[in-house]
Design an enzyme around this catalytic site. Structure first.
Site, PDB file in Angstrom:
ATOM      1  NE  ARG A  93      -5.835   2.284  -0.526  1.00  0.00           N
ATOM      2  CZ  ARG A  93      -5.657   3.530  -0.106  1.00  0.00           C
ATOM      3  NH1 ARG A  93      -4.502   3.915   0.353  1.00  0.00           N
ATOM      4  NH2 ARG A  93      -6.646   4.375  -0.136  1.00  0.00           N
ATOM      5  CG  ASN A 132      -1.841   1.135   1.324  1.00  0.00           C
ATOM      6  OD1 ASN A 132      -1.768   2.066   0.531  1.00  0.00           O
ATOM      7  ND2 ASN A 132      -2.740   1.092   2.299  1.00  0.00           N
ATOM      8  N   GLY A 190     -10.826   2.866  12.790  1.00  0.00           N
ATOM      9  CA  GLY A 190     -10.384   3.335  14.117  1.00  0.00           C
ATOM     10  C   GLY A 190     -11.490   3.757  15.070  1.00  0.00           C
ATOM     11  CG  HIS A 224     -12.429   4.628   3.061  1.00  0.00           C
ATOM     12  ND1 HIS A 224     -13.142   5.639   3.639  1.00  0.00           N
ATOM     13  CD2 HIS A 224     -11.143   4.834   3.399  1.00  0.00           C
ATOM     14  CE1 HIS A 224     -12.317   6.435   4.295  1.00  0.00           C
ATOM     15  NE2 HIS A 224     -11.083   5.972   4.163  1.00  0.00           N
ATOM     16  CD  GLU A 243      -8.706  -0.403   4.092  1.00  0.00           C
ATOM     17  OE1 GLU A 243      -8.261  -0.085   5.211  1.00  0.00           O
ATOM     18  OE2 GLU A 243      -8.912   0.430   3.196  1.00  0.00           O
ATOM     19  CD  GLU A 251     -11.823  -1.862  13.301  1.00  0.00           C
ATOM     20  OE1 GLU A 251     -10.854  -2.264  13.977  1.00  0.00           O
ATOM     21  OE2 GLU A 251     -11.789  -1.808  12.054  1.00  0.00           O
ATOM     22  N   GLY A 298      -9.843   9.139   7.964  1.00  0.00           N
ATOM     23  CA  GLY A 298     -10.670   9.347   6.785  1.00  0.00           C
ATOM     24  C   GLY A 298     -11.954   8.575   7.073  1.00  0.00           C
ATOM     25  NE  ARG A 307      -9.159  13.525   2.979  1.00  0.00           N
ATOM     26  CZ  ARG A 307      -9.010  12.210   3.127  1.00  0.00           C
ATOM     27  NH1 ARG A 307      -9.989  11.461   3.614  1.00  0.00           N
ATOM     28  NH2 ARG A 307      -7.891  11.627   2.751  1.00  0.00           N
TER      29      ARG A 307
HETATM   30  P1  ADP Z   1      -6.942   5.978   8.935  1.00  0.00           P
HETATM   31  O1  ADP Z   1      -6.684   4.575   8.414  1.00  0.00           O
HETATM   32  O2  ADP Z   1      -7.946   6.748   8.142  1.00  0.00           O
HETATM   33  O3  ADP Z   1      -5.707   6.763   9.268  1.00  0.00           O
HETATM   34  P2  ADP Z   1      -7.895   4.619  11.307  1.00  0.00           P
HETATM   35  O4  ADP Z   1      -8.970   3.741  10.821  1.00  0.00           O
HETATM   36  O5  ADP Z   1      -6.600   4.011  11.732  1.00  0.00           O
HETATM   37  O6  ADP Z   1      -7.662   5.837  10.335  1.00  0.00           O
HETATM   38  O7  ADP Z   1      -8.503   5.427  12.557  1.00  0.00           O
HETATM   39  C1  ADP Z   1      -7.765   6.361  13.265  1.00  0.00           C
HETATM   40  C2  ADP Z   1      -8.704   7.126  14.189  1.00  0.00           C
HETATM   41  O8  ADP Z   1      -9.312   6.213  15.115  1.00  0.00           O
HETATM   42  C3  ADP Z   1      -7.953   8.166  15.024  1.00  0.00           C
HETATM   43  O9  ADP Z   1      -8.524   9.448  14.853  1.00  0.00           O
HETATM   44  C4  ADP Z   1      -8.157   7.675  16.431  1.00  0.00           C
HETATM   45  O10 ADP Z   1      -8.319   8.705  17.326  1.00  0.00           O
HETATM   46  C5  ADP Z   1      -9.436   6.884  16.350  1.00  0.00           C
HETATM   47  N1  ADP Z   1      -9.554   6.018  17.519  1.00  0.00           N
HETATM   48  C6  ADP Z   1      -8.768   4.999  17.885  1.00  0.00           C
HETATM   49  N2  ADP Z   1      -9.168   4.519  19.093  1.00  0.00           N
HETATM   50  C7  ADP Z   1     -10.235   5.266  19.499  1.00  0.00           C
HETATM   51  C8  ADP Z   1     -11.097   5.280  20.639  1.00  0.00           C
HETATM   52  N3  ADP Z   1     -10.936   4.421  21.624  1.00  0.00           N
HETATM   53  N4  ADP Z   1     -12.070   6.196  20.690  1.00  0.00           N
HETATM   54  C9  ADP Z   1     -12.252   7.086  19.703  1.00  0.00           C
HETATM   55  N5  ADP Z   1     -11.471   7.123  18.603  1.00  0.00           N
HETATM   56  C10 ADP Z   1     -10.483   6.230  18.491  1.00  0.00           C
END
Ligand code: ADP
Length: 401
Positions: free
Chosen positions: A91, A7, A332, A180, A386, A335, A212, A241
């Site tokens: 990707r 990726n 993030g 995505h 992914e 989940e 994102g 964004r």
């Molecule tokens: P990307 O792949 O778009 O960079 P991710 O799917 O890894 O993003 O998600 C990152 C986001 O998930 C971050 O903004 C982080 O703060 C959020 N995150 C992770 N754990 C928690 C949590 N326990 N509560 C709220 N947000 C969370």
């Protein structure tokens, strides 16, 4: 069978080797600061200390060479030689209107990825360089391109056309594509599998909420609508964004501040979202939640606006499909943040009988039903994967070659 998944971002390269017999990740790693001083490769093998290589990487070609060296390193590697890799799955951000599915790379595919440089100016050149570097490092091994946009190709014109003069669609392919896609595809199919819904007719909404963020609606696994557009800027409020705004704001701020449209686009992509709304406090949703808990008004509003926008998209997609069977949360925030999942479903969708079971919802990063038994819609937490989806597409294509 071992598949290497790559990726390539504008200045980064993430990789994994997946054993397709067991679906185990044998190793994974990250090259950071490609083309910038201080480049570094971090190689991770489960059960071992990280192996870090600090060496300048002027481009993705050099990064791929360092990845090849790390995975075959006699002390830190996981394979004796690159012969143990059967194929490489890449990707690729933007496939334009050409690619509705993943495809084995040949010269035509590379030319088409190049044609989409305008549509994905930061990622597509890096993606192509990653493909060419692999062709060079592993001659004869099949490379497969998995497009972030191909899931969105399921949309009908009424969902993908902008209400602009049609000449811009005809001349420049200006339309909604969605991103995505690998995640929405993986999670929506997983949602159908675990919910037992009819694979041909299941109406599924996936909320991919990370830095994102986007929402998708699909029927029987085919995308009906998705919130990102020509670029990933449209739709939800994200880490940095803006998501949807009135386009006239661009002209207004450019005139007032004496800045260019390019400057403004940079603000909309990198300085807006919850980061901008919180006065630059953070793009990390955990920090925004902490700020809200401490009573910071701008953090509170940012968080409420983020959840409200997610709920509005979910609501509009229920209308788009005239119903919904399953809602799934992933990425993030999706989940890890039980409160966002609960509020999106109950503050805004309880009118139609969506009910969250608090005990089930008290979970992080684990595939699980989180709705109550008497909920009218099944709601799931489904961690996205992914890389596995890219590897599965790659395996399927090379086995059916
Ligand atoms: P990307 O792949 O778009 O960079 P991710 O799917 O890894 O993003 O998600 C990152 C986001 O998930 C971050 O903004 C982080 O703060 C959020 N995150 C992770 N754990 C928690 C949590 N326990 N509560 C709220 N947000 C969370």
């Amino acid at each position: 069978m071992n598949i290497l998944v790559l990726n390539c971002g504008s200045s980064s390269l993430k990789y994994q080797i997946i054993n397709m017999d067991t679906k185990d990740v044998i190793c994974k790693g990250l090259c950071e600061r490609i083309g910038i001083e201080g480049s570094k490769l971090t190689h991770k093998v489960p059960g071992h200390d990280n192996y870090v290589v600090e060496e300048y990487m002027p481009d993705h070609k050099k990064a791929v060479e360092l990845v090849m060296a790390a995975i075959t390193d006699k002390d830190h590697g996981v394979i004796a030689s690159v012969d143990e890799i059967d194929a490489i799955g890449h990707r690729v951000l933007h496939g334009g209107q050409k690619f509705t599915a993943s495809i084995i790379v040949n010269d035509d595919v590379k030319a088409a990825i190049r044609e989409c440089f305008d549509l994905g100016p930061l990622h597509n050149p890096a993606n192509l360089m990653g493909i060419e570097a692999c062709e060079h490092a592993m001659p004869g091994k099949p490379n497969v391109a998995v497009f972030d946009t191909s899931f969105g190709m399921g949309m009908e014109p009424k969902a993908y056309m902008y209400a602009l003069p049609i000449e811009y669609y005809e001349k420049y392919s200006i339309r909604r594509y969605g991103f995505h896609g690998t995640s929405h595809d993986y999670v929506s199919h997983r949602a159908i599998e675990i919910s037992g819904a009819d694979p041909k007719t299941a109406k599924v909404i996936v909320c991919h909420l990370g830095n994102g963020a986007s929402v998708s609606a699909s029927i029987g696994g085919v995308c009906v609508d998705t919130s990102m557009g020509l670029t990933p800027l449209e739709g939800l409020i994200m880490g940095t964004r803006s998501g949807d705004i009135d386009p006239a704001i661009v002209q207004f701020i450019c005139n007032k501040e004496g800045i260019s449209v390019d400057d403004m686009l940079n603000i909309l992509n990198k300085k807006s979202g919850v980061f901008g709304m919180s006065g630059g406090r953070s793009s990390d949703f955990r920090d925004i939640e902490d700020g809200a808990a401490e009573g910071d008004e701008s953090c509170k509003v940012a968080l409420e606006a983020f959840r409200y926008r997610v709920a509005k998209y979910v609501g509009s997609y229920i209308a788009a499909m005239n119903g919904v069977d399953v809602i799934a949360f992933t990425a993030g925030v999706g989940e890890n943040d039980a409160t966002t999942r609960k509020l999106v479903c109950e503050q805004y969708l309880s009118y139609m009988g969506v009910k969250i079971d608090d005990e089930r919802n008290n979970v992080r990063g684990q595939e699980r039903l989180i709705s109550a038994d008497d909920s009218t819609v099944k709601v799931y937490l489904i961690p996205t994967n992914e890389e596995l989806k890219i590897a599965l597409d790659t395996q399927m294509l090379i086995e059916n070659k």
